[in-house]
Design a protein around this motif. Structure first.
Motif, short mmCIF file in Angstrom:
data_model
loop_
_atom_site.label_atom_id
_atom_site.label_comp_id
_atom_site.label_asym_id
_atom_site.label_seq_id
_atom_site.Cartn_x
_atom_site.Cartn_y
_atom_site.Cartn_z
N VAL A 112 35.99 -29.64 6.38
CA VAL A 112 36.65 -28.37 6.08
C VAL A 112 37.12 -27.70 7.37
O VAL A 112 38.26 -27.20 7.45
CB VAL A 112 35.70 -27.43 5.31
CG1 VAL A 112 36.33 -26.06 5.14
CG2 VAL A 112 35.35 -28.03 3.96
N ARG A 113 36.28 -27.71 8.38
CA ARG A 113 36.62 -27.09 9.66
C ARG A 113 37.78 -27.82 10.34
O ARG A 113 38.69 -27.20 10.89
CB ARG A 113 35.40 -27.09 10.59
CG ARG A 113 34.40 -25.98 10.32
CD ARG A 113 35.03 -24.62 10.43
NE ARG A 113 34.12 -23.62 10.97
CZ ARG A 113 34.43 -22.34 11.10
NH1 ARG A 113 35.62 -21.90 10.75
NH2 ARG A 113 33.56 -21.48 11.60
N ARG A 173 40.09 -29.57 8.92
CA ARG A 173 41.32 -29.32 8.17
C ARG A 173 41.88 -27.93 8.50
O ARG A 173 43.10 -27.75 8.61
CB ARG A 173 41.05 -29.43 6.67
CG ARG A 173 42.31 -29.44 5.82
CD ARG A 173 42.00 -29.63 4.35
NE ARG A 173 43.21 -29.64 3.56
CZ ARG A 173 43.93 -30.72 3.28
NH1 ARG A 173 43.54 -31.90 3.72
NH2 ARG A 173 45.03 -30.63 2.56
N GLU A 174 40.99 -26.96 8.69
CA GLU A 174 41.43 -25.62 9.06
C GLU A 174 42.07 -25.62 10.44
O GLU A 174 43.12 -24.99 10.65
CB GLU A 174 40.24 -24.65 9.03
CG GLU A 174 40.64 -23.20 9.21
CD GLU A 174 39.47 -22.24 9.05
OE1 GLU A 174 39.67 -21.03 9.27
OE2 GLU A 174 38.36 -22.71 8.72
N ALA A 185 45.55 -27.18 10.16
CA ALA A 185 46.53 -26.26 9.59
C ALA A 185 47.02 -25.26 10.64
O ALA A 185 48.23 -24.96 10.73
CB ALA A 185 45.94 -25.53 8.40
N LEU A 186 46.11 -24.76 11.46
CA LEU A 186 46.49 -23.80 12.49
C LEU A 186 47.27 -24.46 13.62
O LEU A 186 48.19 -23.86 14.20
CB LEU A 186 45.23 -23.12 13.05
CG LEU A 186 44.51 -22.20 12.04
CD1 LEU A 186 43.15 -21.77 12.58
CD2 LEU A 186 45.37 -20.98 11.73
N HIS A 195 40.67 -16.97 15.79
CA HIS A 195 40.87 -16.87 14.34
C HIS A 195 39.65 -17.39 13.58
O HIS A 195 39.26 -16.82 12.55
CB HIS A 195 42.11 -17.66 13.95
CG HIS A 195 42.39 -17.66 12.47
ND1 HIS A 195 43.04 -16.62 11.85
CD2 HIS A 195 42.08 -18.56 11.49
CE1 HIS A 195 43.13 -16.88 10.55
NE2 HIS A 195 42.56 -18.05 10.31
N MET A 196 39.03 -18.46 14.10
CA MET A 196 37.91 -19.09 13.41
C MET A 196 36.56 -18.60 13.92
O MET A 196 35.51 -19.03 13.42
CB MET A 196 38.01 -20.61 13.55
CG MET A 196 39.26 -21.22 12.92
SD MET A 196 39.37 -23.04 13.15
CE MET A 196 37.90 -23.59 12.25
N HIS A 198 36.97 -30.34 17.58
CA HIS A 198 37.52 -30.55 16.24
C HIS A 198 38.89 -31.24 16.33
O HIS A 198 39.20 -32.15 15.55
CB HIS A 198 37.69 -29.21 15.51
CG HIS A 198 36.41 -28.63 15.00
ND1 HIS A 198 35.43 -29.39 14.41
CD2 HIS A 198 35.96 -27.34 14.96
CE1 HIS A 198 34.43 -28.61 14.04
NE2 HIS A 198 34.72 -27.36 14.37
N ASN A 221 51.78 -30.96 1.75
CA ASN A 221 51.41 -29.63 2.25
C ASN A 221 52.63 -28.95 2.85
O ASN A 221 53.53 -29.60 3.36
CB ASN A 221 50.31 -29.75 3.32
CG ASN A 221 49.04 -30.34 2.76
OD1 ASN A 221 48.46 -29.81 1.83
ND2 ASN A 221 48.61 -31.46 3.33
#
Length: 209
Positions: free
Chosen positions: A151-152, A154-155, A158-159, A172-173, A183, A208
């Motif tokens: 999950v991390r 993928r986040e 995306a950023l 942001h995270m 990551h 996406n």
């Protein structure tokens, strides 16, 4: 870059017509030209014997006893078939052609039709099916690759695609820049890629935005 090419498939032209003479004539013409052919005398027979994921195209008579060509097209959509369908008829008129195309047929031909034109339309339909299947395979393969990410990760991905620098991503995270870098390195390794443009291509191929 990870190869996400789709599997090789062997397309078939499925002829659906209650007139045995038409099935035989079209089948012989296509086989002589080098196409793989399967004939069915009713729409229900076709649906029973041809799986929804079959590759190729369908040539169906507009008017048949029981389920006609337009009803077959609707049933194919309902069952998840993606093959292009060409509707043919000995009773062609403007309203029939419009109805066939509105129902989702890729073409409408009036019997008797020119053999060269028929072969050309079959070739176009098979090419359309092949392109569509390759696109679907790309989406499925890219999606499968992205599912490897946590999950991390993928986040972070995306950023990254949004163009944010590591410091902005970290803020942001609410994590450290070093953790972002970790990551980032891990997700690129899992995906078998090295650069941001490759990540963007894979991300878009998976559907996406």
């Amino acid at each position: 870059m990870t190869d996400i090419a789709g599997p090789t498939v062997h397309p078939t032209v499925y002829i659906v017509d209650d007139d045995a003479a038409v099935c035989d004539a079209l089948g012989c013409l296509l086989e002589v030209t080098g196409f793989s052919v399967a004939t069915h005398d009713t729409a229900l027979h076709f649906l029973h014997h041809c799986p929804p994921d079959a590759a190729g195209c369908v040539v169906a008579d507009l008017r048949m006893p029981g389920m006609d060509g337009i009803a077959l097209q609707a049933e194919m959509v309902r069952r998840g078939y993606r093959m292009p369908i060409i509707l043919i008829s000995a009773h062609g008129d403007v309203s029939s052609a419009v109805g066939a195309l509105r129902a989702g047929a890729v073409d409408f031909l009036e019997k008797p039709f020119d053999e060269g034109l028929f072969i050309s339309r079959i070739t176009e339909a098979l090419h359309r099916d092949d392109v569509q299947r390759r696109q679907q395979a790309d989406v499925a393969s890219a999606s499968a690759l992205l599912r490897r990410l946590s999950v991390r990760e993928r986040e972070v991905a995306a950023l990254m695609i949004e163009g944010h620098a590591n410091k902005i991503i970290a803020d942001h995270m609410s994590i450290s820049v070093r953790t972002v870098e970790t990551h980032r390195a891990n997700l690129l390794e899992k995906l078998g890629i090295r650069t941001l443009p490759e990540l963007m291509r894979l991300w878009l191929q998976a559907g996406n935005r």
